[in-house]
Design a protein around this motif. Sequence first.
Motif, PDB file in Angstrom:
ATOM      1  N   LEU A 192      37.478 -13.151   9.536  1.00 28.15           N
ATOM      2  CA  LEU A 192      36.384 -14.075   9.886  1.00 28.15           C
ATOM      3  C   LEU A 192      36.495 -14.566  11.324  1.00 28.15           C
ATOM      4  O   LEU A 192      35.975 -15.617  11.669  1.00 28.15           O
ATOM      5  CB  LEU A 192      36.389 -15.263   8.921  1.00 28.15           C
ATOM      6  N   GLY A 193      37.204 -13.807  12.152  1.00 34.58           N
ATOM      7  CA  GLY A 193      37.351 -14.187  13.554  1.00 34.58           C
ATOM      8  C   GLY A 193      38.234 -15.398  13.765  1.00 34.58           C
ATOM      9  O   GLY A 193      38.098 -16.110  14.762  1.00 34.58           O
ATOM     10  N   GLY A 194      39.141 -15.640  12.822  1.00 33.18           N
ATOM     11  CA  GLY A 194      40.039 -16.788  12.927  1.00 33.18           C
ATOM     12  C   GLY A 194      39.484 -18.060  12.326  1.00 33.18           C
ATOM     13  O   GLY A 194      40.124 -19.118  12.393  1.00 33.18           O
ATOM     14  N   PHE A 195      38.303 -17.973  11.716  1.00 33.81           N
ATOM     15  CA  PHE A 195      37.724 -19.158  11.068  1.00 33.81           C
ATOM     16  C   PHE A 195      38.609 -19.565   9.894  1.00 33.81           C
ATOM     17  O   PHE A 195      38.997 -18.728   9.082  1.00 33.81           O
ATOM     18  CB  PHE A 195      36.312 -18.844  10.565  1.00 33.81           C
ATOM     19  N   PRO A 196      38.945 -20.861   9.787  1.00 31.11           N
ATOM     20  CA  PRO A 196      39.804 -21.296   8.681  1.00 31.11           C
ATOM     21  C   PRO A 196      39.030 -21.472   7.380  1.00 31.11           C
ATOM     22  O   PRO A 196      37.967 -22.097   7.357  1.00 31.11           O
ATOM     23  CB  PRO A 196      40.355 -22.637   9.176  1.00 31.11           C
ATOM     24  N   CYS A 197      39.542 -20.904   6.314  1.00 33.58           N
ATOM     25  CA  CYS A 197      38.975 -21.122   4.988  1.00 33.58           C
ATOM     26  C   CYS A 197      40.068 -20.860   3.957  1.00 33.58           C
ATOM     27  O   CYS A 197      41.182 -20.454   4.300  1.00 33.58           O
ATOM     28  CB  CYS A 197      37.750 -20.246   4.742  1.00 33.58           C
ATOM     29  N   SER A 198      39.771 -21.123   2.702  1.00 34.81           N
ATOM     30  CA  SER A 198      40.783 -20.944   1.664  1.00 34.81           C
ATOM     31  C   SER A 198      41.055 -19.454   1.472  1.00 34.81           C
ATOM     32  O   SER A 198      40.135 -18.666   1.235  1.00 34.81           O
ATOM     33  CB  SER A 198      40.318 -21.594   0.353  1.00 34.81           C
ATOM     34  N   ALA A 199      42.314 -19.077   1.603  1.00 39.38           N
ATOM     35  CA  ALA A 199      42.700 -17.667   1.519  1.00 39.38           C
ATOM     36  C   ALA A 199      44.144 -17.572   1.047  1.00 39.38           C
ATOM     37  O   ALA A 199      45.003 -18.331   1.505  1.00 39.38           O
ATOM     38  CB  ALA A 199      42.541 -16.976   2.868  1.00 39.38           C
ATOM     39  N   TRP A 200      44.411 -16.616   0.149  1.00 36.79           N
ATOM     40  CA  TRP A 200      45.772 -16.446  -0.378  1.00 36.79           C
ATOM     41  C   TRP A 200      46.697 -15.816   0.650  1.00 36.79           C
ATOM     42  O   TRP A 200      47.919 -15.987   0.582  1.00 36.79           O
ATOM     43  CB  TRP A 200      45.719 -15.592  -1.643  1.00 36.79           C
ATOM     44  N   PHE A 201      46.122 -15.094   1.602  1.00 38.15           N
ATOM     45  CA  PHE A 201      46.895 -14.487   2.686  1.00 38.15           C
ATOM     46  C   PHE A 201      45.915 -14.125   3.783  1.00 38.15           C
ATOM     47  O   PHE A 201      44.690 -14.191   3.593  1.00 38.15           O
ATOM     48  CB  PHE A 201      47.666 -13.242   2.203  1.00 38.15           C
ATOM     49  N   ASP A 202      46.411 -13.763   4.944  1.00 36.80           N
ATOM     50  CA  ASP A 202      45.526 -13.378   6.037  1.00 36.80           C
ATOM     51  C   ASP A 202      45.145 -11.908   5.875  1.00 36.80           C
ATOM     52  O   ASP A 202      45.938 -11.096   5.391  1.00 36.80           O
ATOM     53  CB  ASP A 202      46.228 -13.596   7.384  1.00 36.80           C
ATOM     54  N   VAL A 203      43.939 -11.579   6.254  1.00 34.53           N
ATOM     55  CA  VAL A 203      43.484 -10.194   6.193  1.00 34.53           C
ATOM     56  C   VAL A 203      42.573  -9.937   7.386  1.00 34.53           C
ATOM     57  O   VAL A 203      41.713 -10.757   7.712  1.00 34.53           O
ATOM     58  CB  VAL A 203      42.765  -9.902   4.858  1.00 34.53           C
ATOM     59  N   GLY A 204      42.819  -8.803   8.056  1.00 29.74           N
ATOM     60  CA  GLY A 204      42.009  -8.462   9.216  1.00 29.74           C
ATOM     61  C   GLY A 204      40.887  -7.507   8.870  1.00 29.74           C
ATOM     62  O   GLY A 204      39.751  -7.684   9.265  1.00 29.74           O
ATOM     63  N   GLU A 205      41.209  -6.480   8.100  1.00 27.32           N
ATOM     64  CA  GLU A 205      40.207  -5.514   7.673  1.00 27.32           C
ATOM     65  C   GLU A 205      40.692  -4.836   6.403  1.00 27.32           C
ATOM     66  O   GLU A 205      41.895  -4.805   6.113  1.00 27.32           O
ATOM     67  CB  GLU A 205      39.966  -4.467   8.761  1.00 27.32           C
TER      68      GLU A 205
END
Length: 256
Positions: A77-90
């Motif tokens: 999401l371009g670094g937008f913060p939201c609830s996520a279990w882990f980071d994902v780029g693609e």
Amino acid sequence: MSYSNSSMGSGSRTGRRAFEFGRTYVVRPKGKHQATIVWLHGLGDNGSSWSQLLENLPLPNIKWICPTAPTRPVALLGGFPCSAWFDVGELSEDAPDDFEGLDGSAAHIANLLSTEPADIKLGIGGFSMGAATALYSATCFAQGKYGNGIPYPINLRTIIGLSGWLPGSRSLRSKIEGSNEAVRRAASLPILLCHGICDEVVPYKYGESSSHCLSSSGFRYLSFKTYEGLGHYTVPKEMDEVCNWLQARLGLEGSR
């Protein structure tokens, strides 16, 4: 998709990063308590929305625990913060996996299950990114340890993944085949995967390849259900499949 910035609940500290998990919602069993399942929401959602759906399922013997993921910057999401279990780029076979975030969430889930009575059957399910986290937990259970090497403490009895994908797929087979105990645990764990043919967020091909990877890595007790015309959401037919699966695999009394 709604965004939650709740900071209630316990924190997870893995390495350099620390994120606070959001509020956990619990649906108590209406009948005899036989199983407890942690259910994980998708990206940008929270535990409340799924707890309301799960509460209405004809499964009175199940206790549902619906945690809320930490709010964190998400590369997708371009670094937008939201609830996520882990980071994902693609979503791709070659994209790097955020094992630090995955381990943190898998440990949080295991901690939620760790206080359940000894005679209660334990499982993890989820939708989209929640499904990915549930499947990652399945691989930790099979290997007997998280990605960081810390022992995995929970005896899982079932995994459900709706519209998701498998993190860490590239190295899974070699990790499982390297241990007789991991082979045994992988073969013993029932996994239900469901995916819509028309999923525009997590394309069907990722659900299909995840199923193939799990099967070839020794997860033989796996069922992959596909749904014509289904996008990135759930429908009653799919949830009926989930109910039937849980009743049969967990041996629940009088659930239907």
